[in-house]
Design an enzyme around this catalytic site. Structure first.
Site: not given
Ligand code: NAD
Ligand code: UDP
Length: 322
Positions: A150, A191, A214
């Protein structure tokens, strides 16, 4: 061709996901035509069910690792699984989605002269040694760990965006999104916000990984979508990368206590091993976002959590999978 006065044809990849579905909804409300492209790996039809049938909305089931030929004015490239559980399920496909997906969408943007925005991530900073994180920090990322598919995929996508910008003069925008939460998060994506809320509502143990010391900074989805839309509408000279998120920083243990308080749950906190390469701290420096987007998140954690709890509560009471 669209101009600034007319509605635009906007492609949202990953539009059936958590963030994408909110974005599609907001763009349609502004009068634009939205093409949602998604392979439904982590997204679902349920997220966009209310948009199906709207003449301004179209869903195309397609994997962005394959080329796409459509006519659009703007592209929001969100396709990519975003939770560690989902992106580690098939890490090779995760890297392909970020890298081949970026190449295909940038190629499309070049052909049709569309403006293109990349949903990048705070994960490009890895386990950061600079705090809070500013956009000029190059990060501290393990290239061979379990999160690398990722993190490095997203870093390579940023590289591709800037090379297309320099080499082909593409109009690009790169948003580094920090942890965002809200309704339509996948209930089983592992998450932290969705896990804790579902566990609290079901009266199950709240699983805190490590000692829970964290930190993360949590942004409510509506604030985040507003930032992405403002970024797309900035002048062509502004490319980013720009941090978008909420600077309110909490330990994971504090989050667990807050969720227990707001749900009135009798769940207790249990401690589980910390996953590999889990970043210790994360907080966006928003100086650039404030200056360039005139934007600031406005939703306090407690308010956003209440709305998210209501969403999961309603899902559970309808016996939808959670
Ligand atoms: P999500 O998993 O809900 O959405 C991702 C979407 O992309 C899904 O609908 C999935 O089916 C689609 N997808 C995955 N692989 C695909 C492919 N090969 N072709 C077409 N569609 C595909 O996640 P989200 O939280 O909505 O995240 C959306 C974007 O924002 C992602 O790129 C993610 O990396 C970025 N992002 C999200 C967060 C967050 O906290 N939610 C943080 C940082 C970055
Ligand atoms: N985490 C946790 N319990 C859970 C899920 C996640 O303590 O059931 C912690 C995880 O280890 C991380 C933080 O929460 O330190 C955020 O995790 P998440 O997967 O939401 O996002 P990211 O690590 O990608 O920021």
């Amino acid at each position: 061709m669209a101009n600034e006065y007319s509605n635009k044809r906007i492609l949202v990849t990953g539009g059936a996901g958590f963030l994408g579905s909110h974005l599609c909804e907001r763009l349609i409300a502004q009068g634009h035509d939205v093409l949602c492209v998604d392979n439904l790996f982590t997204g679902s039809r349920d997220n966009i069910l209310h948009l199906i049938g709207n003449p301004r909305f179209e869903l195309m089931r397609h994997d962005v690792t394959f080329p796409l030929y459509v006519e659009v004015d703007e592209i929001f490239n969100l396709a990519c699984p975003a939770s560690p559980v989902h992106y580690q399920y098939d890490p090779v496909q995760t890297t392909k989605t970020s890298v081949h997906g970026a190449i295909n969408m940038l190629g499309l943007a070049k052909r049709v002269k569309a403006k293109i925005l990349q949903a990048s991530t705070s994960e490009v900073y890895g386990d950061p040694q600079v705090h809070p994180q500013t956009e000029d920090y190059w990060g501290h990322v393990n290239p061979i760990g379990i999160r690398s598919c990722y993190d490095e995929g997203k870093r390579c996508a940023e590289t591709l965006f800037f090379d297309y910008h320099r080499q082909h003069k593409l109009r690009i925008k790169v948003a580094r999104i920090f942890n965002t939460y809200g309704p339509r998060m996948h209930p089983n994506d592992g998450r932290v916000v969705s896990n804790f809320i579902v566990q609290a509502l079901k009266g199950q143990d709240i699983t805190v990984y490590g000692k829970g010391e964290q930190t993360r900074s949590f942004c409510y989805v509506d604030d985040l979508i507003e930032a992405l839309m403002r970024l797309m509408n900035t002048g062509d000279d502004f490319t980013g990368p720009v941090n978008v998120g909420n600077p309110g920083e909490f330990t994971i243990l504090q989050l667990a206590e807050k969720v227990i308080e707001l749900t009135g749950s009798s769940s207790r906190v249990v401690f589980r091993p910390l996953p590999g390469d889990d970043p210790m701290q994360r907080q966006p420096d928003l100086t650039l976002a404030r200056a360039k987007l005139g934007w600031e998140p406005t939703t306090a954690l407690a308010d956003g959590l209440k709305r998210t709890i209501a969403y999961f509560d309603s899902r559970l009471s309808k016996s939808l999978p959670a």
